[in-house]
Design a protein around this motif. Structure first.
Motif, PDB file in Angstrom:
ATOM      1  N   LEU A  27     -35.092 -41.721  -5.366  1.00 33.37           N
ATOM      2  CA  LEU A  27     -35.712 -41.380  -4.196  1.00 33.37           C
ATOM      3  C   LEU A  27     -36.194 -41.022  -3.934  1.00 33.37           C
ATOM      4  N   CYS A  28     -36.417 -39.430  -3.906  1.00 26.45           N
ATOM      5  CA  CYS A  28     -36.464 -38.414  -3.731  1.00 26.45           C
ATOM      6  C   CYS A  28     -38.342 -38.883  -3.704  1.00 26.45           C
ATOM      7  N   ALA A  29     -39.289 -39.061  -5.108  1.00 25.82           N
ATOM      8  CA  ALA A  29     -40.806 -39.755  -5.349  1.00 25.82           C
ATOM      9  C   ALA A  29     -41.111 -41.058  -4.412  1.00 25.82           C
ATOM     10  N   TYR A  30     -39.746 -41.611  -4.164  1.00 27.16           N
ATOM     11  CA  TYR A  30     -40.282 -42.659  -3.333  1.00 27.16           C
ATOM     12  C   TYR A  30     -40.449 -42.509  -2.194  1.00 27.16           C
ATOM     13  N   ARG A  31     -39.509 -41.767  -1.316  1.00 25.02           N
ATOM     14  CA  ARG A  31     -39.547 -41.111  -0.472  1.00 25.02           C
ATOM     15  C   ARG A  31     -40.576 -40.518   0.262  1.00 25.02           C
ATOM     16  N   GLN A  32     -40.930 -39.720  -0.404  1.00 24.59           N
ATOM     17  CA  GLN A  32     -41.749 -38.275  -0.896  1.00 24.59           C
ATOM     18  C   GLN A  32     -40.638 -37.232   0.331  1.00 24.59           C
ATOM     19  N   TYR A  33     -39.754 -37.552  -0.605  1.00 26.85           N
ATOM     20  CA  TYR A  33     -38.503 -35.825  -0.329  1.00 26.85           C
ATOM     21  C   TYR A  33     -39.190 -34.771  -1.113  1.00 26.85           C
ATOM     22  N   GLN A  34     -38.761 -33.414  -0.840  1.00 28.08           N
ATOM     23  CA  GLN A  34     -38.874 -32.609  -1.603  1.00 28.08           C
ATOM     24  C   GLN A  34     -37.427 -32.092  -2.234  1.00 28.08           C
ATOM     25  N   PRO A  35     -36.654 -32.434  -3.645  1.00 27.69           N
ATOM     26  CA  PRO A  35     -35.435 -32.687  -4.540  1.00 27.69           C
ATOM     27  C   PRO A  35     -35.520 -30.684  -4.434  1.00 27.69           C
ATOM     28  N   LEU A  36     -35.055 -29.934  -4.004  1.00 28.26           N
ATOM     29  CA  LEU A  36     -34.364 -28.857  -4.334  1.00 28.26           C
ATOM     30  C   LEU A  36     -33.481 -27.839  -4.808  1.00 28.26           C
ATOM     31  N   ASN A  43     -16.752 -35.556  -8.989  1.00 33.19           N
ATOM     32  CA  ASN A  43     -15.966 -36.241  -7.942  1.00 33.19           C
ATOM     33  C   ASN A  43     -16.559 -36.046  -6.730  1.00 33.19           C
ATOM     34  N   HIS A  44     -18.232 -35.463  -6.862  1.00 29.73           N
ATOM     35  CA  HIS A  44     -18.752 -35.477  -6.178  1.00 29.73           C
ATOM     36  C   HIS A  44     -20.179 -34.865  -5.976  1.00 29.73           C
ATOM     37  N   VAL A  45     -21.175 -35.271  -5.261  1.00 35.41           N
ATOM     38  CA  VAL A  45     -22.634 -34.204  -5.938  1.00 35.41           C
ATOM     39  C   VAL A  45     -23.147 -33.302  -4.524  1.00 35.41           C
ATOM     40  N   HIS A  46     -24.137 -32.494  -4.919  1.00 33.33           N
ATOM     41  CA  HIS A  46     -24.246 -31.415  -4.419  1.00 33.33           C
ATOM     42  C   HIS A  46     -25.772 -32.125  -4.129  1.00 33.33           C
ATOM     43  N   ALA A  47     -26.428 -32.700  -3.770  1.00 34.34           N
ATOM     44  CA  ALA A  47     -27.851 -32.562  -3.186  1.00 34.34           C
ATOM     45  C   ALA A  47     -28.505 -31.796  -1.729  1.00 34.34           C
ATOM     46  N   VAL A  48     -29.505 -31.014  -2.223  1.00 31.12           N
ATOM     47  CA  VAL A  48     -30.113 -30.328  -0.640  1.00 31.12           C
ATOM     48  C   VAL A  48     -32.103 -30.647  -0.905  1.00 31.12           C
ATOM     49  N   ILE A  49     -31.990 -31.618  -0.342  1.00 32.58           N
ATOM     50  CA  ILE A  49     -33.600 -32.299  -0.489  1.00 32.58           C
ATOM     51  C   ILE A  49     -34.124 -31.985   0.902  1.00 32.58           C
ATOM     52  N   ALA A  50     -35.483 -31.486   0.665  1.00 30.22           N
ATOM     53  CA  ALA A  50     -36.530 -31.708   1.773  1.00 30.22           C
ATOM     54  C   ALA A  50     -37.067 -32.757   2.795  1.00 30.22           C
ATOM     55  N   ALA A  51     -36.809 -33.630   3.882  1.00 27.94           N
ATOM     56  CA  ALA A  51     -37.768 -33.675   4.165  1.00 27.94           C
ATOM     57  C   ALA A  51     -38.227 -34.496   5.791  1.00 27.94           C
ATOM     58  N   ILE A  58     -31.263 -39.829   4.729  1.00 30.30           N
ATOM     59  CA  ILE A  58     -31.063 -39.389   3.849  1.00 30.30           C
ATOM     60  C   ILE A  58     -29.692 -40.210   2.595  1.00 30.30           C
ATOM     61  N   VAL A  59     -28.236 -39.125   2.967  1.00 34.33           N
ATOM     62  CA  VAL A  59     -27.684 -39.850   3.003  1.00 34.33           C
ATOM     63  C   VAL A  59     -27.107 -40.685   2.369  1.00 34.33           C
ATOM     64  N   ASN A  60     -27.100 -42.127   2.963  1.00 37.26           N
ATOM     65  CA  ASN A  60     -26.768 -43.353   3.003  1.00 37.26           C
ATOM     66  C   ASN A  60     -27.916 -43.728   1.500  1.00 37.26           C
ATOM     67  N   ASP A  61     -29.257 -43.078   1.931  1.00 35.46           N
ATOM     68  CA  ASP A  61     -30.875 -43.659   0.491  1.00 35.46           C
ATOM     69  C   ASP A  61     -30.072 -43.124  -0.026  1.00 35.46           C
ATOM     70  N   LEU A  62     -29.113 -42.246  -0.310  1.00 32.81           N
ATOM     71  CA  LEU A  62     -28.828 -41.379  -1.827  1.00 32.81           C
ATOM     72  C   LEU A  62     -27.575 -41.820  -1.710  1.00 32.81           C
ATOM     73  N   LYS A  63     -26.424 -42.840  -1.195  1.00 35.18           N
ATOM     74  CA  LYS A  63     -25.603 -43.652  -2.327  1.00 35.18           C
ATOM     75  C   LYS A  63     -26.210 -44.695  -2.415  1.00 35.18           C
ATOM     76  N   ALA A  64     -27.168 -45.398  -1.702  1.00 30.90           N
ATOM     77  CA  ALA A  64     -27.134 -46.453  -1.458  1.00 30.90           C
ATOM     78  C   ALA A  64     -28.421 -46.484  -3.854  1.00 30.90           C
ATOM     79  N   TYR A  65     -28.846 -45.675  -3.641  1.00 27.26           N
ATOM     80  CA  TYR A  65     -30.192 -45.515  -5.107  1.00 27.26           C
ATOM     81  C   TYR A  65     -29.012 -45.205  -5.778  1.00 27.26           C
ATOM     82  N   ALA A  66     -27.963 -44.536  -5.584  1.00 26.70           N
ATOM     83  CA  ALA A  66     -26.657 -44.679  -6.474  1.00 26.70           C
ATOM     84  C   ALA A  66     -26.740 -45.186  -7.650  1.00 26.70           C
ATOM     85  N   LYS A  67     -25.887 -46.034  -6.349  1.00 29.74           N
ATOM     86  CA  LYS A  67     -24.791 -46.890  -6.638  1.00 29.74           C
ATOM     87  C   LYS A  67     -25.500 -47.942  -7.565  1.00 29.74           C
TER      88      LYS A  67
END
Length: 85
Positions: A27-36, A43-51, A58-67
């Protein structure tokens, strides 16, 4: 939040956590986000993303791509809810 939960808690296996991490990087490559930092847990995911976009998007995209990645890998039934807020 747990009392408002409508579905049982999902526990991710090691393989599923790897799939989620790869999906986030895709997702980060596609949307040109920077995954830090990306750290899927059991039971959960931590993500720090610069965009320069709305954090809710971003949260909705992360959930959709992962699902989508988990279902593509046949790790989850198409009708099973994976994420909650």
């Amino acid at each position: 939040m747990q009392t408002r939960q409508k579905s049982p808690t999902v526990i991710l296996t090691h393989k599923q956590r790897e799939i989620v991490a790869m999906a986030i990087h895709e997702l980060c490559a596609y949307r040109q986000y920077q995954p830090l930092a990306v750290n899927p847990r059991s039971n959960h995911v931590h993500a720090v993303i610069a965009a320069q976009t709305n954090p809710d998007r971003i949260v909705n995209d992360l959930k959709a791509y992962a699902k989508r990645a988990l279902r593509r890998a046949q790790e989850f039934d198409p009708n099973k809810k994976v994420w909650s807020r």
